[in-house]
Scaffold this motif. Structure first.
Motif, mmCIF file in Angstrom:
data_model
loop_
_atom_site.group_PDB
_atom_site.id
_atom_site.type_symbol
_atom_site.label_atom_id
_atom_site.label_comp_id
_atom_site.label_asym_id
_atom_site.label_seq_id
_atom_site.Cartn_x
_atom_site.Cartn_y
_atom_site.Cartn_z
ATOM 1 N N MET A 133 0.776 -4.974 -7.967
ATOM 2 C CA MET A 133 -0.527 -5.786 -7.237
ATOM 3 C C MET A 133 -1.861 -5.223 -7.784
ATOM 4 O O MET A 133 -2.624 -5.814 -8.003
ATOM 5 C CB MET A 133 -0.352 -5.338 -5.790
ATOM 6 N N PHE A 134 -2.035 -3.817 -7.895
ATOM 7 C CA PHE A 134 -3.184 -3.575 -8.376
ATOM 8 C C PHE A 134 -3.307 -2.775 -9.938
ATOM 9 O O PHE A 134 -3.996 -2.342 -10.311
ATOM 10 C CB PHE A 134 -3.901 -2.470 -7.531
ATOM 11 N N LYS A 135 -2.009 -3.303 -10.622
ATOM 12 C CA LYS A 135 -1.843 -2.644 -11.782
ATOM 13 C C LYS A 135 -3.052 -2.523 -12.773
ATOM 14 O O LYS A 135 -3.470 -1.783 -13.417
ATOM 15 C CB LYS A 135 -0.639 -3.222 -12.443
ATOM 16 N N LYS A 136 -3.409 -3.799 -12.848
ATOM 17 C CA LYS A 136 -4.700 -3.860 -13.806
ATOM 18 C C LYS A 136 -5.812 -4.582 -13.330
ATOM 19 O O LYS A 136 -6.798 -5.233 -13.752
ATOM 20 C CB LYS A 136 -4.318 -5.090 -14.935
ATOM 21 N N ILE B 118 10.073 8.794 -8.712
ATOM 22 C CA ILE B 118 8.765 8.965 -8.605
ATOM 23 C C ILE B 118 8.196 8.367 -9.897
ATOM 24 O O ILE B 118 7.028 7.734 -9.878
ATOM 25 C CB ILE B 118 8.229 10.553 -8.730
ATOM 26 N N LYS B 119 8.692 8.529 -11.174
ATOM 27 C CA LYS B 119 7.983 8.183 -12.271
ATOM 28 C C LYS B 119 7.869 6.508 -12.373
ATOM 29 O O LYS B 119 6.736 6.066 -12.892
ATOM 30 C CB LYS B 119 8.386 8.847 -13.601
ATOM 31 N N PHE B 120 8.880 5.996 -11.877
ATOM 32 C CA PHE B 120 8.808 4.619 -11.741
ATOM 33 C C PHE B 120 7.989 3.966 -10.854
ATOM 34 O O PHE B 120 7.200 2.916 -10.902
ATOM 35 C CB PHE B 120 10.453 4.049 -11.498
ATOM 36 N N VAL B 121 8.068 4.673 -9.520
ATOM 37 C CA VAL B 121 6.866 4.161 -8.427
ATOM 38 C C VAL B 121 5.348 4.356 -8.991
ATOM 39 O O VAL B 121 4.497 3.226 -8.815
ATOM 40 C CB VAL B 121 7.190 4.875 -7.083
ATOM 41 N N LEU B 122 5.257 5.275 -9.781
ATOM 42 C CA LEU B 122 3.726 5.720 -10.389
ATOM 43 C C LEU B 122 3.422 4.690 -11.428
ATOM 44 O O LEU B 122 2.417 4.666 -11.799
ATOM 45 C CB LEU B 122 3.718 7.004 -10.751
ATOM 46 N N ALA B 123 4.630 4.183 -12.018
ATOM 47 C CA ALA B 123 4.397 2.964 -12.906
ATOM 48 C C ALA B 123 4.318 1.662 -12.570
ATOM 49 O O ALA B 123 3.851 0.797 -13.195
ATOM 50 C CB ALA B 123 5.451 3.106 -14.105
ATOM 51 N N GLY B 124 4.472 1.387 -11.192
ATOM 52 C CA GLY B 124 4.049 0.170 -10.489
ATOM 53 C C GLY B 124 5.565 -0.458 -9.900
ATOM 54 O O GLY B 124 5.249 -1.740 -9.543
ATOM 55 N N ALA B 125 6.566 0.370 -10.171
ATOM 56 C CA ALA B 125 7.893 -0.310 -9.755
ATOM 57 C C ALA B 125 8.124 -0.515 -8.242
ATOM 58 O O ALA B 125 7.622 0.229 -7.638
ATOM 59 C CB ALA B 125 9.255 0.343 -10.506
ATOM 60 N N MET C 195 2.810 -1.946 -3.268
ATOM 61 C CA MET C 195 1.597 -2.677 -3.228
ATOM 62 C C MET C 195 0.335 -2.048 -3.783
ATOM 63 O O MET C 195 -0.576 -2.755 -4.541
ATOM 64 C CB MET C 195 1.023 -2.828 -1.850
ATOM 65 N N HIS C 196 0.292 -0.730 -3.849
ATOM 66 C CA HIS C 196 -0.919 0.186 -4.235
ATOM 67 C C HIS C 196 -0.258 1.571 -4.362
ATOM 68 O O HIS C 196 0.422 2.175 -3.678
ATOM 69 C CB HIS C 196 -1.971 0.136 -2.978
ATOM 70 N N TYR C 197 -0.415 2.075 -5.714
ATOM 71 C CA TYR C 197 0.133 3.349 -6.021
ATOM 72 C C TYR C 197 -1.100 4.383 -6.565
ATOM 73 O O TYR C 197 -2.055 3.684 -6.974
ATOM 74 C CB TYR C 197 1.386 3.217 -6.889
#
Length: 181
Positions: free
Chosen positions: A1-4, A101-108, A167-169
Motif C-alpha cells: 500500500m505505502f511501499k513507494k 517478520i522479514k517478509f512483512v517488513l518487505a511489504g508482503a 496496509m502499512h508496515y
C-alpha cells in the motif's frame, strides 16, 4: 500500500468543514474505543483537520501536518504505526512467527501459516474485514497494520493463503513521512 509512497502521491489537501470533522472523529471513536480519553488531544476541535487525498482512493487525516489516520475509499480509519506505538492497546492484535517478520517488513501480506504456527497468535474475536495490529514474536511494538481477509477462526481452520492484507508496515513510505510538508 505505502511501499513507494512519497509527497508526490498526495494530489490534494483540504481543510475539512466542522461537520465532516465531527463525522471523522465519531467514526474513529466508534472504531477505537480505547482512544476515547485522548481523542481530544489527538484531534482537537479547535485546530484544523486536513484530509490529504492520495492515489488509489487513499485518504490521510492530518493534524498539524502529521498523518494520524488513513483509510481507503470509505473503509474504516486505521491509525498510522507511529500513533499505534504511542497507544499500543487501541487495536486488536495478531502475532506472526519469527520467520514471517522479514517478509512483512518487505511489504508482503500476512499468510495464514505465519499466524497459526507455534510463534504466531490469533485473537478468536477478530472478524473478517477488521483492521488489526500485526505484532512479531518476541517484539514489543507492532510491525504492521493490516486488514483481515477472513476471521481468526477461518484463518485457523483453512491455514492456507492470505489471512491479512498488509496496509502499512515499518519503514514504508508513510512511516518515513513524519510530517507532510
Amino acid at each position: 500500500m505505502f511501499k513507494k509512497f512519497s509527497y508526490e502521491d498526495v494530489s490534494a489537501q483540504n481543510q475539512v468543514k466542522a461537520s465532516v470533522q465531527r463525522k471523522i472523529r465519531q467514526s474513529i471513536a466508534e472504531e477505537y474505543p480505547g482512544l476515547e480519553p485522548v481523542l481530544e488531544d489527538l484531534l482537537p476541535k479547535k485546530s484544523p483537520l486536513i484530509v490529504a487525498k492520495c492515489q488509489n482512493h487513499l485518504n490521510l487525516v492530518l493534524v498539524n501536518n502529521v498523518p494520524l489516520f488513513f483509510n481507503i475509499r470509505d473503509g474504516p480509519y486505521m491509525p498510522t504505526l507511529r500513533l499505534l506505538h504511542q497507544y499500543p492497546n487501541i487495536m486488536k492484535k495478531l502475532q506472526v512467527d519469527r520467520g514471517a517478520i522479514k517478509f512483512v517488513l518487505a511489504g508482503a501480506n500476512i499468510m495464514c501459516p505465519g499466524l497459526t504456527s507455534p510463534g504466531g497468535a490469533l485473537d478468536d474475536k477478530v472478524e473478517s474485514e477488521t483492521p488489526v495490529a500485526i505484532m512479531a514474536e518476541g517484539k514489543q511494538h507492532a510491525l504492521a497494520i493490516g486488514f483481515t481477509k477472513m476471521s481468526a477462526k477461518d484463518i485457523r481452520a483453512v491455514n492456507k493463503g492470505i489471512g491479512v492484507d498488509n496496509m502499512h508496515y515499518l519503514n514504508d513510505g508513510l512511516w518515513k513521512m513524519e510530517r507532510l510538508v
